[in-house]
Each structure stands twice: as structure tokens, then as C-alpha cells.
Design a protein around this motif. Structure first.
Motif, PDB file in Angstrom:
ATOM      1  N   PHE A 131     114.888  -0.930  -0.084  1.00  0.00           N
ATOM      2  CA  PHE A 131     115.688   0.264  -0.366  1.00  0.00           C
ATOM      3  C   PHE A 131     117.081  -0.110  -0.891  1.00  0.00           C
ATOM      4  O   PHE A 131     117.641   0.586  -1.736  1.00  0.00           O
ATOM      5  CB  PHE A 131     115.811   1.156   0.866  1.00  0.00           C
ATOM      6  CG  PHE A 131     114.558   1.927   1.188  1.00  0.00           C
ATOM      7  CD1 PHE A 131     113.852   2.592   0.208  1.00  0.00           C
ATOM      8  CD2 PHE A 131     114.084   1.990   2.483  1.00  0.00           C
ATOM      9  CE1 PHE A 131     112.700   3.309   0.491  1.00  0.00           C
ATOM     10  CE2 PHE A 131     112.932   2.704   2.791  1.00  0.00           C
ATOM     11  CZ  PHE A 131     112.232   3.359   1.792  1.00  0.00           C
ATOM     12  N   ALA A 132     117.632  -1.215  -0.416  1.00  0.00           N
ATOM     13  CA  ALA A 132     118.924  -1.683  -0.924  1.00  0.00           C
ATOM     14  C   ALA A 132     118.796  -2.003  -2.413  1.00  0.00           C
ATOM     15  O   ALA A 132     119.696  -1.692  -3.209  1.00  0.00           O
ATOM     16  CB  ALA A 132     119.400  -2.908  -0.143  1.00  0.00           C
ATOM     17  N   MET A 133     117.669  -2.591  -2.796  1.00  0.00           N
ATOM     18  CA  MET A 133     117.434  -2.875  -4.212  1.00  0.00           C
ATOM     19  C   MET A 133     117.298  -1.578  -5.007  1.00  0.00           C
ATOM     20  O   MET A 133     117.788  -1.480  -6.142  1.00  0.00           O
ATOM     21  CB  MET A 133     116.202  -3.738  -4.388  1.00  0.00           C
ATOM     22  CG  MET A 133     115.920  -4.045  -5.841  1.00  0.00           C
ATOM     23  SD  MET A 133     114.628  -5.254  -5.984  1.00  0.00           S
ATOM     24  CE  MET A 133     115.428  -6.320  -7.159  1.00  0.00           C
ATOM     25  N   ALA A 134     116.636  -0.587  -4.436  1.00  0.00           N
ATOM     26  CA  ALA A 134     116.490   0.709  -5.117  1.00  0.00           C
ATOM     27  C   ALA A 134     117.861   1.361  -5.328  1.00  0.00           C
ATOM     28  O   ALA A 134     118.105   1.976  -6.373  1.00  0.00           O
ATOM     29  CB  ALA A 134     115.573   1.629  -4.322  1.00  0.00           C
ATOM     30  N   ILE A 135     118.754   1.201  -4.371  1.00  0.00           N
ATOM     31  CA  ILE A 135     120.116   1.729  -4.510  1.00  0.00           C
ATOM     32  C   ILE A 135     120.834   0.994  -5.638  1.00  0.00           C
ATOM     33  O   ILE A 135     121.482   1.616  -6.492  1.00  0.00           O
ATOM     34  CB  ILE A 135     120.897   1.606  -3.185  1.00  0.00           C
ATOM     35  CG1 ILE A 135     120.316   2.558  -2.144  1.00  0.00           C
ATOM     36  CG2 ILE A 135     122.384   1.893  -3.403  1.00  0.00           C
ATOM     37  CD1 ILE A 135     120.854   2.333  -0.745  1.00  0.00           C
TER      38      ILE A 135
END
Length: 180
Positions: free
Chosen positions: A98-102
Motif C-alpha cells: 500500500f505504501a508503494m500504491a501511495i
């Protein structure tokens, strides 16, 4: 996994991540991003985690997975299917993905941060019953002399073993540590 990530990159491209992109693609790109940036052992653990996590939740689009309630349900399914240790591994993988998606502008908020950590279920400490003490120490009806414990418990667990047996205290109680 590197080949899968390369195929996914060719098909979807990192710049084309969207809310419709399945978590499996995000996982592959996250692992690729982490490879070389962290210890090889950590990358192996992440790859192993994703190998069993992907079939469970990999088909879910990022847009659906960003809802905290949905993430909570996914984590519950992981815990039921794989246990508590797997749950912790899944939390790490999802948090990183999810950090990568952000970073790629797909979502604005990491849903993992909205979830409260589950308190571990505390196990009740086990201790001997009076009947079990009688089996271990046939003289259990008699008062124990702390200076002269029964022969079969002398020297148990170092300096506190003898007095722990006689007083029925835990080792930490002798040290003044609070009981858990």
C-alpha cells in the motif's frame, strides 16, 4: 518471482497502476522495488509471504482493498487460513504494498494505518494442581523446609528452583518482577 514481476511490468507498466490493478501486480512490483534495498533474507521472507498471500487475496483490486473494513476482512481470512504468524507477515506485505500504491498516486491513504492492532490472546499460565504436587512430591502434605527441599527438586532451575517449589512461587516472584 522476478520473471513474474517483469511480465507484469510489461503488461501493466509501473506507471499505469490504478485502482483496478489487482493486488498480485502490486505485490510483484513491491518485491521488485525492495530487492536490493534490503537484506536478501528479508526479500526471501517477503517472496515466501506473497507466494501464499497472492492466491488468497491477489485478485482483489487495489481500489477495493484500500477500504479498512475490506482489509480487516482479508486479514481475518489470512489468520483463519494460515494462523497468527502468517497474519503478521501479511500485515507487513500489505503495509509495504500500500505504501508503494501511495507513492504511485493510486491511493491517498494506507488502510493498514487505520486498523487497530489486535491484542494477542493471553494464555493463562499453567501451574500444578494440589493433586499433581502430591504425585511429584509424596511428602507434599508435610511442610517444606526451604533450607532442605526434597531430594528430587534440589538444584532445579538454579538458585530459585528449591525455594520456588517449596513456596509455590514463580521464579520472577523471587526477583520482585510483576506477574504477567
Amino acid at each position: 518471482m522476478a520473471l513474474k514481476a517483469e511480465v507484469l511490468r510489461m503488461v501493466f507498466g509501473a506507471e499505469s497502476l490504478s485502482e483496478d490493478t489487482p493486488l498480485s501486480v502490486l505485490f510483484g512490483l513491491w518485491i521488485e522495488d525492495r530487492d536490493g534495498a534490503i537484506r536478501k533474507q528479508s526479500v526471501r521472507i517477503y517472496k515466501s509471504t506473497i507466494s501464499w498471500l497472492d492466491p488468497l487475496i491477489g485478485a482483489i483490486p487495489i481500489g477495493e482493498a484500500r477500504q479498512p473494513l475490506r482489509v480487516k476482512r482479508m486479514l481475518k481470512a489470512v489468520e483463519e487460513a494460515r494462523g497468527e504468524a502468517a497474519l503478521q507477515q501479511a500485515r507487513v506485505a500489505l503495509n509495504g504494498a500500500f505504501a508503494m500504491a501511495i507513492e504511485n498516486g493510486v491511493i491517498e491513504h494506507n488502510p493498514m494505518r487505520s486498523l487497530r492492532r489486535q491484542q494477542k490472546k493471553r494464555k493463562v499460565p499453567k501451574s500444578l494442581t494440589v493433586a499433581q504436587v502430591d504425585l511429584v512430591d509424596p511428602q507434599s502434605g508435610a511442610e517444606h523446609d526451604l533450607d532442605d527441599p526434597p531430594e528430587h527438586v534440589q538444584g532445579l532451575a538454579g538458585p530459585f528452583g528449591d525455594s520456588s517449589f517449596a513456596s509455590h512461587h514463580r521464579f520472577t516472584e523471587h526477583l520482585g518482577a510483576p506477574m504477567a
